[in-house]
Design an enzyme around this catalytic site. Structure first.
Site, PDB file in Angstrom:
ATOM      1  N   ASP A 255       0.876  -1.163   0.000  1.00 44.02           N
ATOM      2  CA  ASP A 255       0.000   0.000   0.000  1.00 44.02           C
ATOM      3  C   ASP A 255       0.918   1.219   0.000  1.00 44.02           C
ATOM      4  O   ASP A 255       2.127   1.117   0.264  1.00 44.02           O
ATOM      5  CB  ASP A 255      -0.955  -0.014   1.206  1.00 44.02           C
ATOM      6  CG  ASP A 255      -2.175   0.893   0.984  1.00 44.02           C
ATOM      7  OD1 ASP A 255      -2.102   1.785   0.098  1.00 44.02           O
ATOM      8  OD2 ASP A 255      -3.184   0.740   1.682  1.00 44.02           O
TER       9      ASP A 255
HETATM   10  O1  LIG Z   1      -4.089   5.282  -4.182  1.00 48.40           O
HETATM   11  C1  LIG Z   1      -3.311   4.189  -3.991  1.00 48.40           C
HETATM   12  C2  LIG Z   1      -3.549   3.571  -2.637  1.00 48.40           C
HETATM   13  O2  LIG Z   1      -3.398   4.589  -1.675  1.00 48.40           O
HETATM   14  C3  LIG Z   1      -3.835   4.457  -0.366  1.00 48.40           C
HETATM   15  O3  LIG Z   1      -4.341   5.728   0.012  1.00 48.40           O
HETATM   16  C4  LIG Z   1      -3.563   6.898  -0.185  1.00 48.40           C
HETATM   17  C5  LIG Z   1      -4.241   7.816  -1.165  1.00 48.40           C
HETATM   18  O4  LIG Z   1      -4.216   7.262  -2.442  1.00 48.40           O
HETATM   19  C6  LIG Z   1      -3.530   9.156  -1.225  1.00 48.40           C
HETATM   20  O5  LIG Z   1      -4.262  10.066  -2.028  1.00 48.40           O
HETATM   21  C7  LIG Z   1      -3.376   9.760   0.141  1.00 48.40           C
HETATM   22  O6  LIG Z   1      -2.533  10.849   0.034  1.00 48.40           O
HETATM   23  C8  LIG Z   1      -2.537  11.820   1.044  1.00 48.40           C
HETATM   24  C9  LIG Z   1      -1.372  11.603   1.991  1.00 48.40           C
HETATM   25  O7  LIG Z   1      -1.633  10.466   2.810  1.00 48.40           O
HETATM   26  C10 LIG Z   1      -1.178  12.821   2.888  1.00 48.40           C
HETATM   27  O8  LIG Z   1      -0.012  12.644   3.672  1.00 48.40           O
HETATM   28  C11 LIG Z   1      -1.035  14.029   2.008  1.00 48.40           C
HETATM   29  O9  LIG Z   1      -0.888  15.164   2.809  1.00 48.40           O
HETATM   30  O10 LIG Z   1      -2.218  14.206   1.218  1.00 48.40           O
HETATM   31  C12 LIG Z   1      -2.394  13.134   0.298  1.00 48.40           C
HETATM   32  C13 LIG Z   1      -3.682  13.382  -0.519  1.00 48.40           C
HETATM   33  O11 LIG Z   1      -3.479  14.384  -1.387  1.00 48.40           O
HETATM   34  O12 LIG Z   1      -2.741   8.821   0.995  1.00 48.40           O
HETATM   35  C14 LIG Z   1      -3.438   7.593   1.139  1.00 48.40           C
HETATM   36  C15 LIG Z   1      -2.683   6.760   2.119  1.00 48.40           C
HETATM   37  O13 LIG Z   1      -2.565   7.438   3.315  1.00 48.40           O
HETATM   38  C16 LIG Z   1      -4.940   3.445  -0.145  1.00 48.40           C
HETATM   39  O14 LIG Z   1      -4.878   2.916   1.152  1.00 48.40           O
HETATM   40  C17 LIG Z   1      -5.001   2.337  -1.145  1.00 48.40           C
HETATM   41  O15 LIG Z   1      -6.193   1.601  -1.007  1.00 48.40           O
HETATM   42  C18 LIG Z   1      -4.895   2.911  -2.518  1.00 48.40           C
HETATM   43  O16 LIG Z   1      -5.062   1.928  -3.508  1.00 48.40           O
END
Ligand SMILES: OC[C@H]1O[C@@H](O[C@H]2[C@H](O)[C@@H](O)[C@H](O[C@H]3[C@H](O)[C@@H](O)[C@H](O)O[C@@H]3CO)O[C@@H]2CO)[C@H](O)[C@@H](O)[C@@H]1O
Length: 741
Positions: A255
């Site tokens: 992930d």
């Molecule tokens: O998308 C692929 C897999 O990602 C995991 O979730 C992530 C998600 O895709 C992502 O958009 C998000 O990003 C944020 C990040 O965590 C944060 O630190 C940052 O400030 O903002 C970002 C958003 O713009 O993070 C998610 C993980 O924390 C999923 O668990 C999985 O199922 C997906 O397939």
């Protein structure tokens, strides 16, 4: 793949045992042969590039790997989500997994998967990041439960299998996620899911067995720890369980940022790291890439391990023929997602069918529904209309304004449009001369006023949840409670005090406690519409006005209070999985607890009678010891016979019944749930028409996981068989015996 035409003809095959367009299971051998030939041509840097992400936002997709020009291998595009293509438009925003599960319709599950796969391929997505079986949903408030199909492993497994076959028949690689024990969001980055061996196998691994059986190309390991070790560096769950025990031949990706070590994760069986760096330091924390080359050259990671990672990834690519002129990526996630091609075709038909056939009628006193031609209708609640800012106003659906049609997080897609309930009801009313009175806020006084002016009032309430990186109205992924949001109970009470004929429609990610609502005598009908996607309003009017009889059944139990579910976690560090194998109805049955609406429940506008139980099951007791095929030991998937019943539509309108088969293990087995779902069939019948429901059983369906011998074992003795309209509405019973007892 099924075309929508074929899918529609499957839908109309009353009473027949459906057939499915399953892919091949022998494809891995030839895919591996091609992969091994290609492997020999690759440089060490190219190998490292194939297994490494290009960092977050390093390419057009949420995950991208490096191309290997020497073999014509592209930069792989990995993209969410399990209900449509994330960050791209136009795409179809399908009903969520929990709605697909609530249809209990194999053909629709397949059709939805095939349509999503076709859109993914059309946009050049190589790997679609879904479907979801983890969380399974043992905690009813778990934030991402709605991404998957059901808390029951059998139903979830069928959902996984049909969806994966649909997706991969369309040419995209599927990704079964999240492996393993990712049952809550709030502490997913710190918690250890301390799972006992028996529940690990019988509940949480079970649907992934179906996924592997369907030749899923890839699996995503989860954020949490399992029994003290990060899931993405656990030799026990990656190498031993997924690859050796389940015979998985594809690749395991992390992930996003779930990788914690470079060498340990490689040795434990991780095959691809995503997204290749952490989110907040785009070029930092890179475990693989050139670091992996270094680890191989200094002997920390054997060359054979790197070669195995690459072989697995290439084989999955060959398995679904992505070497045969696959389309180029036609959108970018980072600039609004505008696609250069329109891939939506007529998939709205599939989306509407799933949304409609997943609607569950929970209560219908005095045949309040279908509505017929009321003179006036009050439509009440903010959930009746689309968010005035637009259906995509909040990124990753990170707000709950307007009608709820999907949860929040990475498991979302952009709505191309969203037909809200009011819009669809108004259209129907205009055609039939019904006056519509509205109050589209959650203000109780305004709602009561509108209700008082109409013959019948429909109140819309909802309950939302999502992924833990977003907090909505104080809910950090998981729900804070199982009550309706926005004072929904108060709104219903006010409306029920003003009108004697109230219908409540619920859009929700999971169970909602309904006691306050049921205490209102004026509430005559309750509809669960789940998370219906873009065709929300159209699907709802199909049911409200009787064009179609409701045929969805609950994919989980609705309790009288949260505490009745039992399951939960202790703190940020630990979930002991103390409920063991007794989750949802298994727990209610074992404890003798009365649910409000039991697992598998759902009313229809017609009635069904069951008769003619017959069980022809013959097998021998003992463990499964044979060779491992995709999914597990070969004997587990051998047919042992079937159970059949006759179902008659004894009412006056057409309808579909989900006949359900539950099995109770003999006394020689260790303590087990009184009954467990082991088969179902949706039978579509005209008034007066009879059909046969046939439940094919395999050895796995009769087995428990024996923790001593580490084998699936068929116990000897008398098996109890229950067939019914829900887990508590048993219409036919019988037994069969295995062995000498
Ligand atoms: O998308 C692929 C897999 O990602 C995991 O979730 C992530 C998600 O895709 C992502 O958009 C998000 O990003 C944020 C990040 O965590 C944060 O630190 C940052 O400030 O903002 C970002 C958003 O713009 O993070 C998610 C993980 O924390 C999923 O668990 C999985 O199922 C997906 O397939």
């Amino acid at each position: 793949m099924h075309t929508p035409l074929l899918f529609l003809s499957l839908l109309s095959t009353a009473g027949a045992v459906p057939t499915y367009g399953h892919g091949t299971t022998s494809g891995w051998d030839s895919a591996y042969a091609k992969a091994q030939t290609a492997l020999a041509k690759l440089s060490q840097d190219e190998k490292a590039g194939i297994v490494s992400g290009m960092t977050w936002e390093g390419g057009p997709c949420v995950g991208n790997t490096y191309a290997a020009n020497s073999i014509g291998y592209p930069s792989l595009c990995l993209q969410d989500s399990p209900l449509g293509i994330r960050f791209a438009n136009p795409v179809t925003a399908f009903p969520a997994g929990i709605n697909a599960g609530a249809t209990w319709d194999r053909s629709l599950l397949y059709a939805r998967g095939a349509a999503m796969g076709a859109e993914a391929k059309g946009l050049g997505v190589h790997v679609q990041l879904g479907p979801v079986a983890g969380p399974l949903g043992k905690n009813p408030d778990g934030g991402r439960n709605w991404e998957g199909f059901s808390v029951d492993p059998y139903l979830s497994g069928v959902g996984m299998e049909e969806t994966i076959r649909g997706m991969q028949d369309s040419g995209v690689q599927a990704c079964a996620k999240h492996w393993l024990g990712n049952e809550q969001e709030v502490y997913r980055d710190t918690i250890s899911s301390n799972m006992g061996d028996r529940e690990t196998h019988e509940l949480y691994v079970w649907p992934f067995m179906n996924a592997v059986r369907a030749d899923v190309a890839s699996v995503m390991c989860s954020y949490n720890k399992v029994n003290g070790t990060w899931a993405c560096e656990s030799d026990e769950i990656l190498n031993d369980l997924m690859k050796n025990e389940l015979g998985f031949r594809g690749y395991i990706m992390s992930d996003w940022n779930a990788q914690h070590t470079g060498v340990n994760s490689a040795l434990a069986g991780l095959d691809m790291t995503m997204p290749g760096s952490d989110f907040n330091t785009p070029r930092g924390s890179i475990f693989w890439g050139s670091n992996l080359v270094e680890a191989v050259s200094n002997g920390s990671v054997p060359q054979s391990r790197l070669d195995n990672m690459v072989t697995r990834i290439l084989a999955a690519w060959y398995l679904v023929d992505q070497d045969q002129g696959y389309p180029a990526v036609a959108f970018s996630s980072w600039n609004g997602g505008k696609a250069s091609v329109n891939v939506t075709a007529d998939h709205a038909t599939v989306a509407r069918a799933v949304a409609r056939d997943s609607i569950i009628l929970l209560k219908n006193k005095g045949k309040t529904l279908p509505l017929g031609r009321p003179e006036s209708l009050a439509i009440i609640g903010s959930d009746a209309i689309v968010n005035p800012g637009g259906p995509n106003a909040c990124s990753d659906r990170s707000c709950n304004n307007g009608t709820l049609a999907m949860g929040w997080g990475s498991g979302t897609a952009e709505f191309p449009y969203l037909i809200g309930p009011l819009e669809a009801i108004q259209k129907h009313a205009d055609q039939h001369g019904t006056k519509i009175i509205t109050s589209t806020t959650d203000d109780s006084t305004a709602g009561a006023k509108a209700a008082a002016a109409a013959e019948t009032a429909i109140v819309f309430i909802n309950s939302d949840s999502g992924e833990g990186y977003i907090t909505v109205e104080g809910n950090a992924g998981d729900r804070n409670n199982l009550d309706p949001w926005h004072n929904g109970n108060t709104l219903v009470q006010a409306v029920a005090a003003a009108n004697k004929n109230v219908i409540v429609v619920i859009h929700s990610v999971g169970p909602v406690i309904l006691e306050t609502i049921l205490a209102q005598p004026s509430v005559k009908a309750i509809i669960w519409a789940g998370l219906p996607g873009q065709e929300s309003g159209n699907a709802l009017t199909d049911i409200l006005f009787g064009a179609t009889s409701p045929s969805g059944k609950l994919p989980y139990t609705i309790a009288r209070q949260r505490a009745d579910y039992g399951a939960g976690w202790i703190n940020a560090q630990s979930d002991p999985f103390a409920e063991g194998i007794f989750v949802d109805y298994r727990h209610f049955d074992e404890q003798g607890l009365q649910p409000r609406y039991e697992f598998g429940f759902g009313l229809s506008y017609t009635q069904f009678k069951y008769s003619g139980f017959s069980a022809n099951v013959f097998t021998t007791p003992g463990p499964a010891v044979g060779s491992v095929v995709s999914g597990g030991p070969v004997e587990l998937f051998e047919s042992v016979g079937s159970v059949t019943v006759q179902v008659v539509n004894s009412g006056s309108v057409a309808g579909a019944e989900v006949a359900q088969l539950y099995i109770g293990l003999p006394d020689s087995a260790p303590p087990s749930p009184p009954k467990q779902l082991r088969g179902f069939q949706k039978v579509k019948l005209q008034p007066g028409q009879a059909g046969t429901a046939t439940f094919e059983l395999t050895r796995r369906d009769l087995s428990y996981w024996d923790t001593l011998t580490q084998k699936w074992v068929v116990p000897s003795g008398k098996f109890k068989v229950y067939v019914g309209a829900s887990s508590r509405d048993i219409r036919q019973k019988g037994t069969f015996s295995v062995g000498n007892r």
